[in-house]
Scaffold this active site. Structure first.
Site, short mmCIF file in Angstrom:
data_model
loop_
_atom_site.label_atom_id
_atom_site.label_comp_id
_atom_site.label_asym_id
_atom_site.label_seq_id
_atom_site.Cartn_x
_atom_site.Cartn_y
_atom_site.Cartn_z
CG HIS A 169 66.90 -28.01 -40.96
ND1 HIS A 169 66.24 -28.79 -40.29
CD2 HIS A 169 66.32 -26.75 -40.58
CE1 HIS A 169 65.40 -28.34 -39.31
NE2 HIS A 169 65.55 -27.08 -39.46
CB CYS A 170 63.13 -25.30 -44.98
SG CYS A 170 62.39 -23.63 -45.26
#
Length: 407
Positions: free
Chosen positions: A260-261
């Site tokens: 998850h960026c």
């Protein structure tokens, strides 16, 4: 609703003129502070939630809520950069403390498992503000040609286009109708008991968590038709295909989940991984080109690398000082993004995702290569060319949905 009215988080009508009133937690907190008493547990959190709910602007159909995490970058970044341009020591202090503050906020939100638009807002506003300073302070000096400005602008547009594509669906797996109702009602998901294709889940599930595997998710495996292990997700109530994972922040399972960026406020998975790499690549090329043009303008006769550390005339006037400060800010951000891109390229070369690397480290099933920059699990590694061919073919055709993918 008039333009200054809104419906608050309790479902009651409220007015912007009363945004500072009618907050019992704030009244109680001030009273306890004046009397020297300690605050009751959870008071500050409730005050912050109330303030965040009341940060709105008037609109035609009622006051529109503003995500409070968008505001700090828009206000603090220009202030900090202008203050840093006043003196060399101020610039050194601010440019050193900014990464520390950003990392602290990242770990704070990561520990609380919260989604925030702070990093996306910081990234986009930084790009816009750096471009504005370049046009206002660097181009008027006459050392930058029109074609160079067009090239820099095209790189910025291509990067934003790739970023927009990376923000789209990363490859979410469909969730069951019962889970959709549970998410809509906001009710916590209880333990699931059932079976599918020989997979049975009952009683308490594993409490271990690693990069998207949060507490309460069972990792009981089953052999698929081709001998590939699949996992049951009790949260989404589905049997995940190989390499899929559950994101704690998005509360969804993603095909070939990488991570998850926070910079795009979305997961990086099967359908947007290529666009994510493309956006990082365009950013690196555009940022390095802009840094080079700026240093050639304010530090004439020196190479960009030397000028970055030794530019005697940088603080001769405020315009040069601001440009030089922005160059250093860009260099710090570019170094961080360059490290992320390097890790991504190495992972692709060994056909391993960031999530798989972390799970391998946790279970001690992978081997460290290149000084620990990459973790080779050996499970999907088929050689450099085959690994890159597999990556370039991601999302080329929609995945075939079978009955075992949804329970």
């Amino acid at each position: 609703l008039c333009c200054c009215e809104y419906v608050d988080r309790r479902g009651e009508r409220n007015h912007l003129a009363a945004c500072c009133c009618d907050c019992q937690d704030l009244d109680e907190g001030c009273e306890r502070w004046l009397t020297g008493k300690s605050l009751s547990p959870g008071t500050l959190e409730r005050i912050v939630d109330t303030v965040a709910d009341r940060v709105r602007i008037p609109w035609f159909s009622g006051a529109v809520k503003i995500n409070i995490s968008l505001v700090p970058p828009l206000v603090l970044l220009p202030v900090f950069l202008h203050v840093a341009a006043l003196h060399f020591l101020l610039g050194l202090l601010i440019l050193t403390s900014l990464p520390v503050v950003v990392l602290w906020y990242y770990y704070l939100t990561h520990r609380r498992k919260e989604r925030t638009l702070f990093f996306l807002s910081l990234g986009l506003f930084s790009l816009g503000y750096m471009y504005y300073v370049f046009l206002q302070e660097v181009v008027p000096r006459g050392h930058v040609r029109y074609s160079q400005v067009v090239t820099l602008t095209c790189g910025l547009i291509l990067m934003l286009a790739a970023l927009s594509r990376a923000k789209k669906d990363p490859g979410y797996l469909p969730i069951s109708s019962s889970e959709k109702k549970s998410l809509q009602q906001g009710s916590p998901n209880t333990s699931v008991k059932g079976s599918s294709n020989g997979v049975t889940t009952s009683g308490p599930v594993s409490s271990r968590a690693a990069n998207g595997e949060a507490k309460g998710y069972s990792r009981m495996s089953a052999e698929g038709p081709e001998g590939v292990k699949k996992d049951w997700c009790t949260k989404c109530q589905l049997l995940r295909p190989a390499r899929a994972g559950h994101c704690r922040l998005c509360s969804r399972c993603v095909r070939r989940l990488d991570h998850h960026c926070v910079w795009i406020n979305s997961c990086v998975g099967e359908r947007n991984h290529q666009a994510f790499i493309l956006a990082l690549s365009f950013f690196m090329l555009t940022a390095l080109y802009g840094i080079t043009l700026t240093l050639h303008t304010i530090c004439r006769g020196r190479t960009p690398f030397v000028a970055l550390f030794y530019c005697p005339g940088a603080y001769s006037d405020y315009s040069s000082a601001l440009s030089f400060t922005c160059v250093w800010y860009c260099a710090i951000v570019t170094a961080g993004m360059g490290y992320i891109l390097l890790i991504q390229l190495l992972n692709i070369s060994y056909n391993v995702t960031e999530r798989e690397a972390r799970l391998a480290l946790r279970d001690n099933t992978g081997r460290r290569l290149l000084g620990g920059l990459v973790i080779d699990t050996g499970q999907y590694n088929r050689g450099f060319l085959c690994n890159w061919g597999h990556f370039l073919s991601l999302g080329s055709s929609p995945p075939q949905r079978s009955a075992e993918d949804i329970v």
